[in-house]
Design a protein around this motif. Structure first.
Motif, PDB file in Angstrom:
ATOM      1  N   LEU A  25       0.818  -1.209   0.000  1.00  0.00           N
ATOM      2  CA  LEU A  25       0.000   0.000   0.000  1.00  0.00           C
ATOM      3  C   LEU A  25       0.852   1.260   0.000  1.00  0.00           C
ATOM      4  O   LEU A  25       0.492   2.266  -0.612  1.00  0.00           O
ATOM      5  CB  LEU A  25      -0.937  -0.012   1.205  1.00  0.00           C
ATOM      6  CG  LEU A  25      -2.046  -1.067   1.158  1.00  0.00           C
ATOM      7  CD1 LEU A  25      -2.788  -1.116   2.481  1.00  0.00           C
ATOM      8  CD2 LEU A  25      -3.010  -0.775   0.021  1.00  0.00           C
ATOM      9  N   SER A  29       0.799   4.141  -2.774  1.00  0.00           N
ATOM     10  CA  SER A  29       0.615   5.547  -2.418  1.00  0.00           C
ATOM     11  C   SER A  29       1.720   6.430  -3.011  1.00  0.00           C
ATOM     12  O   SER A  29       1.444   7.483  -3.588  1.00  0.00           O
ATOM     13  CB  SER A  29       0.587   5.697  -0.890  1.00  0.00           C
ATOM     14  OG  SER A  29       0.408   7.045  -0.525  1.00  0.00           O
ATOM     15  N   SER A 138      -7.128  -0.624  -3.394  1.00  0.00           N
ATOM     16  CA  SER A 138      -6.389  -0.387  -2.144  1.00  0.00           C
ATOM     17  C   SER A 138      -7.226  -0.664  -0.901  1.00  0.00           C
ATOM     18  O   SER A 138      -6.734  -1.284   0.053  1.00  0.00           O
ATOM     19  CB  SER A 138      -5.842   1.044  -2.107  1.00  0.00           C
ATOM     20  OG  SER A 138      -4.803   1.205  -3.033  1.00  0.00           O
ATOM     21  N   ALA A 185      -4.108   5.339   0.768  1.00  0.00           N
ATOM     22  CA  ALA A 185      -3.663   5.198  -0.618  1.00  0.00           C
ATOM     23  C   ALA A 185      -4.798   5.435  -1.605  1.00  0.00           C
ATOM     24  O   ALA A 185      -4.585   5.976  -2.693  1.00  0.00           O
ATOM     25  CB  ALA A 185      -3.066   3.805  -0.829  1.00  0.00           C
TER      26      ALA A 185
END
Length: 226
Positions: A25, A29, A138, A185
């Motif tokens: 994640l 991001s 996500s 994210a």
């Protein structure tokens, strides 16, 4: 400050699957924010370039001279300039051939411009799909980490006679961090996708409008040549 240290301690003490989810994640991001900054700069340049070129185009300057200026810049031709350059180049090339009527001249120029327009819009749309995917998957990736972490936390109670909330609280806390990271994210990616998709659509409409207006000019020029 202690709260931040506790959060990092929970992440550090998380199980390997949860750590993998968190790392994944974080990668999503970081990649999303890199695309966001680059896409914003690209769209800003596209609009600024369009403003500058349209100002020169509608100033009444000679099209052949403008064509030479565009090609003499030495830089990559993009945006409205690319549409103009491809259309005028094809129009001039067809006009040099004998026996070509005005309709063929115009259709050839329009085909060249539409190919160039599609290429430019496709360039502006690059990586938008990645933002959409990050925004959609996500939260589910984070939820997977949460479910796994909670499962591990409750498994630890199997050999304990007296279970208390204090015994599972750390495991549940580290699991919920995965959900929070998934939202961290996803939210910017979803916002950026919607924002940039709208901006790309506006730029594409601007390109289409210029293409139609330039086609009208070339049509008049073709009839004059006849």
């Amino acid at each position: 400050m202690n709260h931040e240290l506790n959060v990092f301690a929970l992440i550090w003490g998380a199980s390997l699957p949860v750590k993998f989810v968190l790392i994944l994640l974080i990668v999503f991001s970081v990649a999303s924010w890199m695309i966001i900054f680059r896409k914003k700069a690209m769209l800003d340049r596209a609009n600024a370039s369009a403003n500058d070129f349209e100002e020169r185009f509608w100033s009444g300057s000679d099209l052949a001279a403008l064509f030479k200026d565009v090609n003499a810049s030495g830089e990559r031709i993009g945006g409205i300039e690319a549409i103009f350059e491809s259309g005028f180049r094809e129009f001039a090339r067809q006009r040099q051939r004998r026996g070509v009527d005005s309709r063929t001249l115009l259709e050839s120029a329009q085909r060249a411009m539409r190919v160039s327009q599609s290429r430019e819009v496709e360039r502006l749309e690059q990586n938008l799909e990645f933002l959409a995917n990050v925004g959609s998957i996500s939260p589910y990736v984070g939820l997977f980490g949460t479910v796994w972490g909670i499962m591990i936390a409750f498994q630890g109670l199997a050999n304990v006679k007296e279970a208390t909330i204090a015994m599972v609280a750390p495991g549940i806390s580290e699991a919920l961090i995965a959900t929070a990271m998934g939202l961290f994210a996803a939210i910017p990616a979803v916002w950026a996708y919607n924002r940039f998709a709208t901006r790309v659509e506006r730029v594409a409409l601007r390109y289409e409008t210029f293409l139609e207006e330039f086609s009208s000019i070339l049509q008049r020029q073709a009839h004059v040549d006849d």
